[in-house]
Design a protein around this motif. Structure first.
Motif, mmCIF file in Angstrom:
data_model
loop_
_atom_site.group_PDB
_atom_site.id
_atom_site.type_symbol
_atom_site.label_atom_id
_atom_site.label_comp_id
_atom_site.label_asym_id
_atom_site.label_seq_id
_atom_site.Cartn_x
_atom_site.Cartn_y
_atom_site.Cartn_z
ATOM 1 N N TYR A 55 40.105 64.748 24.619
ATOM 2 C CA TYR A 55 39.054 63.689 25.100
ATOM 3 C C TYR A 55 39.593 62.412 25.422
ATOM 4 O O TYR A 55 39.666 61.895 26.365
ATOM 5 C CB TYR A 55 37.938 63.777 24.483
ATOM 6 C CG TYR A 55 36.895 62.723 25.180
ATOM 7 C CD1 TYR A 55 36.070 63.021 26.059
ATOM 8 C CD2 TYR A 55 36.547 61.430 24.354
ATOM 9 C CE1 TYR A 55 35.043 61.979 26.455
ATOM 10 C CE2 TYR A 55 35.761 60.516 24.934
ATOM 11 C CZ TYR A 55 34.823 61.106 25.621
ATOM 12 O OH TYR A 55 34.014 59.869 26.537
ATOM 13 N N VAL A 59 40.222 60.900 28.925
ATOM 14 C CA VAL A 59 39.486 59.689 29.338
ATOM 15 C C VAL A 59 40.225 58.388 29.255
ATOM 16 O O VAL A 59 40.308 57.562 30.358
ATOM 17 C CB VAL A 59 38.222 59.953 28.604
ATOM 18 C CG1 VAL A 59 37.205 58.498 28.999
ATOM 19 C CG2 VAL A 59 37.093 60.879 28.817
ATOM 20 N N TYR A 60 40.615 57.905 28.043
ATOM 21 C CA TYR A 60 41.247 56.752 27.899
ATOM 22 C C TYR A 60 42.506 56.487 28.541
ATOM 23 O O TYR A 60 42.922 55.501 29.272
ATOM 24 C CB TYR A 60 41.416 56.476 26.346
ATOM 25 C CG TYR A 60 40.154 56.391 25.660
ATOM 26 C CD1 TYR A 60 38.926 55.700 26.279
ATOM 27 C CD2 TYR A 60 39.810 56.954 24.499
ATOM 28 C CE1 TYR A 60 37.676 55.748 25.443
ATOM 29 C CE2 TYR A 60 38.652 57.190 23.817
ATOM 30 C CZ TYR A 60 37.653 56.324 24.411
ATOM 31 O OH TYR A 60 36.390 56.404 23.599
ATOM 32 N N GLY A 62 43.563 58.367 31.173
ATOM 33 C CA GLY A 62 43.327 58.541 32.734
ATOM 34 C C GLY A 62 42.649 57.549 33.285
ATOM 35 O O GLY A 62 43.054 56.880 34.172
ATOM 36 N N ALA A 63 42.019 56.290 32.381
ATOM 37 C CA ALA A 63 41.330 55.301 32.890
ATOM 38 C C ALA A 63 42.237 54.143 33.312
ATOM 39 O O ALA A 63 42.179 53.453 34.329
ATOM 40 C CB ALA A 63 40.284 54.698 31.686
ATOM 41 N N ILE A 64 43.487 54.271 32.355
ATOM 42 C CA ILE A 64 44.360 53.282 32.759
ATOM 43 C C ILE A 64 45.511 53.525 33.303
ATOM 44 O O ILE A 64 46.487 53.183 33.733
ATOM 45 C CB ILE A 64 44.925 52.304 31.615
ATOM 46 C CG1 ILE A 64 45.479 53.289 30.355
ATOM 47 C CG2 ILE A 64 43.557 51.714 30.913
ATOM 48 C CD1 ILE A 64 45.768 52.659 29.046
ATOM 49 N N GLY A 65 45.554 54.860 33.787
ATOM 50 C CA GLY A 65 46.686 55.274 34.606
ATOM 51 C C GLY A 65 47.738 55.992 33.875
ATOM 52 O O GLY A 65 48.992 56.230 34.694
ATOM 53 N N LYS A 67 50.381 58.384 32.926
ATOM 54 C CA LYS A 67 50.609 60.054 33.134
ATOM 55 C C LYS A 67 51.476 60.830 31.948
ATOM 56 O O LYS A 67 51.342 61.952 31.978
ATOM 57 C CB LYS A 67 51.062 60.262 34.598
ATOM 58 C CG LYS A 67 50.287 59.421 35.458
ATOM 59 C CD LYS A 67 50.355 59.971 36.922
ATOM 60 C CE LYS A 67 49.403 59.618 37.767
ATOM 61 N NZ LYS A 67 48.080 59.360 37.797
#
Length: 96
Positions: A55, A59-60, A62-65, A67
């Motif tokens: 999670y 979420v975290y 992915g929120a700031i990109g 990869k």
């Protein structure tokens, strides 16, 4: 040897994937076995000593990109393993 109840094994697996799923498993253990059982105490310590790694990564990060999560995934899963081992050790020393 370490007196690990079979009821806690699904919690060990699910905790890294889903916090709400882990709380559902924990509440089933507590309702079925009672609040003073060894399995409930071990499960409570496990829930408190581990994190929902996937999670956090989804979420975290992915929120700031971010990869490239390979090392964060390895460290997160290793921390979950250490948390589970610590929970087993503490519960064995205090209640076993």
């Amino acid at each position: 040897k370490f007196n690990i109840p079979a009821d806690t094994l699904p919690l060990m697996i699910v905790r890294s994937l889903s916090g709400s799923g882990a709380l559902g498993i924990f509440s089933d253990i507590a309702n079925n076995l009672g609040p003073d059982s060894y399995a409930t105490k071990l499960s409570a310590i496990m829930v408190g000593s581990s994190e929902t790694t996937f999670y956090v990564l989804a979420v975290y990060f992915g929120a700031i990109g971010i990869k490239k999560i390979k090392y964060a995934l390895v460290v997160g899963l290793l921390a979950d393993l250490v948390g589970i081992i610590a929970a087993i050790s503490v519960c064995h020393c205090m209640f076993g």
